[in-house]
Design a protein around this motif. Structure first.
Motif, PDB file in Angstrom:
ATOM      1  N   GLU A   1       0.830  -1.204   0.000  1.00 24.42           N
ATOM      2  CA  GLU A   1       0.000   0.000   0.000  1.00 24.42           C
ATOM      3  C   GLU A   1       0.862   1.251   0.000  1.00 24.42           C
ATOM      4  O   GLU A   1       0.474   2.286  -0.562  1.00 24.42           O
ATOM      5  CB  GLU A   1      -0.941  -0.011   1.210  1.00 24.42           C
ATOM      6  CG  GLU A   1      -2.006  -1.085   1.136  1.00 24.42           C
ATOM      7  CD  GLU A   1      -2.960  -1.034   2.318  1.00 24.42           C
ATOM      8  OE1 GLU A   1      -3.204   0.062   2.839  1.00 24.42           O
ATOM      9  OE2 GLU A   1      -3.456  -2.103   2.730  1.00 24.42           O
TER      10      GLU A   1
ATOM     11  N   VAL B   1       1.543   2.250  -3.507  1.00 19.84           N
ATOM     12  CA  VAL B   1       0.411   2.948  -4.119  1.00 19.84           C
ATOM     13  C   VAL B   1       0.390   4.403  -3.654  1.00 19.84           C
ATOM     14  O   VAL B   1       0.186   5.325  -4.450  1.00 19.84           O
ATOM     15  CB  VAL B   1      -0.925   2.261  -3.764  1.00 19.84           C
ATOM     16  CG1 VAL B   1      -2.093   2.992  -4.416  1.00 19.84           C
ATOM     17  CG2 VAL B   1      -0.910   0.798  -4.199  1.00 19.84           C
TER      18      VAL B   1
ATOM     19  N   VAL C   1      -7.642   1.361 -12.950  1.00 21.87           N
ATOM     20  CA  VAL C   1      -7.066   0.599 -11.845  1.00 21.87           C
ATOM     21  C   VAL C   1      -5.980  -0.360 -12.316  1.00 21.87           C
ATOM     22  O   VAL C   1      -4.989  -0.583 -11.619  1.00 21.87           O
ATOM     23  CB  VAL C   1      -8.180  -0.160 -11.073  1.00 21.87           C
ATOM     24  CG1 VAL C   1      -8.845  -1.204 -11.959  1.00 21.87           C
ATOM     25  CG2 VAL C   1      -7.614  -0.802  -9.817  1.00 21.87           C
TER      26      VAL C   1
ATOM     27  N   LEU D   1      -2.815   1.629 -12.682  1.00 22.07           N
ATOM     28  CA  LEU D   1      -2.320   2.010 -11.362  1.00 22.07           C
ATOM     29  C   LEU D   1      -1.632   0.828 -10.685  1.00 22.07           C
ATOM     30  O   LEU D   1      -0.593   0.985 -10.038  1.00 22.07           O
ATOM     31  CB  LEU D   1      -3.469   2.529 -10.496  1.00 22.07           C
ATOM     32  CG  LEU D   1      -4.144   3.824 -10.960  1.00 22.07           C
ATOM     33  CD1 LEU D   1      -5.362   4.122 -10.097  1.00 22.07           C
ATOM     34  CD2 LEU D   1      -3.159   4.987 -10.918  1.00 22.07           C
TER      35      LEU D   1
ATOM     36  N   LYS E   1      -4.611  -5.304  -8.255  1.00 23.56           N
ATOM     37  CA  LYS E   1      -5.738  -4.371  -8.294  1.00 23.56           C
ATOM     38  C   LYS E   1      -6.425  -4.253  -6.927  1.00 23.56           C
ATOM     39  O   LYS E   1      -6.741  -3.141  -6.495  1.00 23.56           O
ATOM     40  CB  LYS E   1      -6.751  -4.812  -9.359  1.00 23.56           C
ATOM     41  CG  LYS E   1      -6.226  -4.742 -10.779  1.00 23.56           C
ATOM     42  CD  LYS E   1      -7.291  -5.237 -11.765  1.00 23.56           C
ATOM     43  CE  LYS E   1      -6.732  -5.273 -13.181  1.00 23.56           C
ATOM     44  NZ  LYS E   1      -7.743  -5.780 -14.143  1.00 23.56           N
TER      45      LYS E   1
ATOM     46  N   VAL F   1      -4.714  -1.741  -4.650  1.00 23.08           N
ATOM     47  CA  VAL F   1      -5.006  -0.331  -4.940  1.00 23.08           C
ATOM     48  C   VAL F   1      -6.285   0.087  -4.222  1.00 23.08           C
ATOM     49  O   VAL F   1      -6.351   1.150  -3.585  1.00 23.08           O
ATOM     50  CB  VAL F   1      -5.139  -0.103  -6.455  1.00 23.08           C
ATOM     51  CG1 VAL F   1      -5.553   1.344  -6.744  1.00 23.08           C
ATOM     52  CG2 VAL F   1      -3.838  -0.429  -7.171  1.00 23.08           C
ATOM     53  N   ILE F   2      -7.296  -0.755  -4.310  1.00 21.65           N
ATOM     54  CA  ILE F   2      -8.576  -0.447  -3.660  1.00 21.65           C
ATOM     55  C   ILE F   2      -8.429  -0.477  -2.146  1.00 21.65           C
ATOM     56  O   ILE F   2      -8.997   0.359  -1.434  1.00 21.65           O
ATOM     57  CB  ILE F   2      -9.655  -1.448  -4.126  1.00 21.65           C
ATOM     58  CG1 ILE F   2      -9.854  -1.314  -5.639  1.00 21.65           C
ATOM     59  CG2 ILE F   2     -10.971  -1.222  -3.386  1.00 21.65           C
ATOM     60  CD1 ILE F   2     -10.737  -2.369  -6.250  1.00 21.65           C
TER      61      ILE F   2
ATOM     62  N   CYS G   1      -7.011   2.754  -0.878  1.00 26.31           N
ATOM     63  CA  CYS G   1      -8.023   3.820  -0.830  1.00 26.31           C
ATOM     64  C   CYS G   1      -8.879   3.689   0.425  1.00 26.31           C
ATOM     65  O   CYS G   1      -9.197   4.698   1.083  1.00 26.31           O
ATOM     66  CB  CYS G   1      -8.904   3.779  -2.076  1.00 26.31           C
ATOM     67  SG  CYS G   1      -8.004   4.064  -3.624  1.00 26.31           S
TER      68      CYS G   1
ATOM     69  N   GLY H   1     -13.731   3.595  -1.739  1.00 32.06           N
ATOM     70  CA  GLY H   1     -13.097   2.776  -2.753  1.00 32.06           C
ATOM     71  C   GLY H   1     -12.317   3.651  -3.705  1.00 32.06           C
ATOM     72  O   GLY H   1     -12.076   4.836  -3.443  1.00 32.06           O
ATOM     73  N   LEU H   2     -11.926   3.098  -4.850  1.00 33.71           N
ATOM     74  CA  LEU H   2     -11.098   3.838  -5.796  1.00 33.71           C
ATOM     75  C   LEU H   2     -11.846   5.028  -6.400  1.00 33.71           C
ATOM     76  O   LEU H   2     -11.286   6.117  -6.536  1.00 33.71           O
ATOM     77  CB  LEU H   2     -10.612   2.896  -6.902  1.00 33.71           C
ATOM     78  CG  LEU H   2      -9.698   3.528  -7.960  1.00 33.71           C
ATOM     79  CD1 LEU H   2      -8.445   4.108  -7.311  1.00 33.71           C
ATOM     80  CD2 LEU H   2      -9.328   2.487  -9.026  1.00 33.71           C
ATOM     81  N   SER H   3     -13.109   4.840  -6.751  1.00 35.33           N
ATOM     82  CA  SER H   3     -13.871   5.932  -7.374  1.00 35.33           C
ATOM     83  C   SER H   3     -14.011   7.112  -6.424  1.00 35.33           C
ATOM     84  O   SER H   3     -13.819   8.272  -6.817  1.00 35.33           O
ATOM     85  CB  SER H   3     -15.258   5.437  -7.807  1.00 35.33           C
ATOM     86  OG  SER H   3     -15.149   4.441  -8.797  1.00 35.33           O
TER      87      SER H   3
ATOM     88  N   LYS I   1     -10.580   8.802  -6.051  1.00 34.17           N
ATOM     89  CA  LYS I   1     -10.220   9.600  -7.224  1.00 34.17           C
ATOM     90  C   LYS I   1     -11.005  10.906  -7.272  1.00 34.17           C
ATOM     91  O   LYS I   1     -10.462  11.958  -7.639  1.00 34.17           O
ATOM     92  CB  LYS I   1     -10.495   8.795  -8.500  1.00 34.17           C
ATOM     93  CG  LYS I   1      -9.447   7.770  -8.841  1.00 34.17           C
ATOM     94  CD  LYS I   1      -9.774   7.143 -10.191  1.00 34.17           C
ATOM     95  CE  LYS I   1      -8.661   6.252 -10.682  1.00 34.17           C
ATOM     96  NZ  LYS I   1      -8.949   5.709 -12.033  1.00 34.17           N
TER      97      LYS I   1
END
Length: 286
Positions: free
Chosen positions: A16, A19, A35, A38, A46, A49-50, A53, A60-62, A65
């Motif tokens: 992490e 990231v 993703v 990233l 993947k 990455v989530i 976040c 989450g990722l959305s 971002k």
């Protein structure tokens, strides 16, 4: 947001951390890349990455971002510009407005949508079951509590505000499972509010607290598994006339009231509000 990520890096798992370093290296690119890209650039999977976040407090990722894009594109630094004794009226105008705008933008970028969602669920469920929604606050926060009552009672539910400590304790003693109390406090250190919130929790009522992170009221609420909506700003809680804090609390109430109204639905709410508006016409000069 970037400062928070940098400060949190040492406490994250090594994957992490990679990231996080990618975010800090080029936040604009991170906000726009998929993703898969990233994950490749960070040399992680993947899900990592989530997971990063979510470790940073986002859904989450959305969600991450969205907040990241807002943070790097605003160009409005969150610096509290205190008013000086020799300021002209024009200087005061700019400083007060800039402080407020900066606080709102920071809240938009940092707010936990998951916590707000939990608060909206609790308030909407209380509304549907016909239980009591109460708002507690003292001083300036008491005024915010009254504003909250004004917004929520128009939705047709049972909503009331108390700004007196004795009334808060007595009312909290009568709350029970299914009821919901929203406690508003700038400092998060007011004894009356902490006492009333504790009684409400003990009686099984859902407690939503709007206050600063790390305050005694916030810590107790989180430990008890109830809902904390962080309202962080640079204004000292001991200032004589809080401005940013009061407006920030009012905005959070607006967000909650709007979300609950949407949950209720226009078919049920619109006739109620229209009837209220029609009845108020006689109170106005033509």
């Amino acid at each position: 947001m970037l400062d928070r990520i940098k400060a949190s890096l040492p406490s994250l798992a090594p994957a992490e951390q990679r990231v996080g370093k990618l975010v800090l290296a080029d936040p604009r690119a991170f906000a726009n890349l998929p993703v898969s890209e990233l994950a490749d650039r960070s040399h992680v999977s993947k899900p990592t990455v989530i997971r990063f976040c979510r470790s940073m407090g986002y859904d989450g990722l959305s969600d991450f971002k969205l907040k990241l894009a807002g943070s790097v594109s605003e160009g409005v630094p969150f610096i509290h510009r205190s008013v000086d004794m020799d300021d002209k009226t024009s200087d005061v105008l700019v400083k007060v407005i800039d402080n407020t705008v900066a606080a709102f933008l920071k809240y938009r970028n940092d707010a936990s949508s998951a916590a707000i969602e939990k608060a909206v669920d609790a308030l909407a469920n209380t509304y549907r079951t016909g239980k009591r929604i109460e708002f507690f606050g003292v001083g300036n926060s008491g005024i915010v509590a009254q504003d909250a009552q004004h917004k929520f009672f128009r939705l047709g539910g049972s909503a009331i505000a108390y700004s007196d400590g004795h009334m808060q304790v007595m009312s909290a003693s009568l709350l029970g499972p299914g009821d919901c109390v929203v406690v508003i406090s700038n400092s998060g250190r007011t004894r009356d509010l902490m006492d009333a919130a504790g009684i409400a929790r003990k009686n099984g009522a859902t407690t939503i607290v709007i206050t600063a992170s790390g305050s005694p009221l916030a810590n107790v609420t989180q430990q008890a598994g109830h809902i904390h909506l962080a309202a962080d700003h640079p204004e000292g809680y001991d200032r004589y006339s809080p401005m940013v804090s009061r407006l920030l609390h009012l905005m959070i109430i607006d967000v909650l009231a709007t979300c609950v109204a949407l949950r209720i639905g226009g078919d049920k709410l619109q006739p109620l509000l229209q009837g209220m508006k029609d009845n108020l016409r006689s109170k106005r000069y033509t």
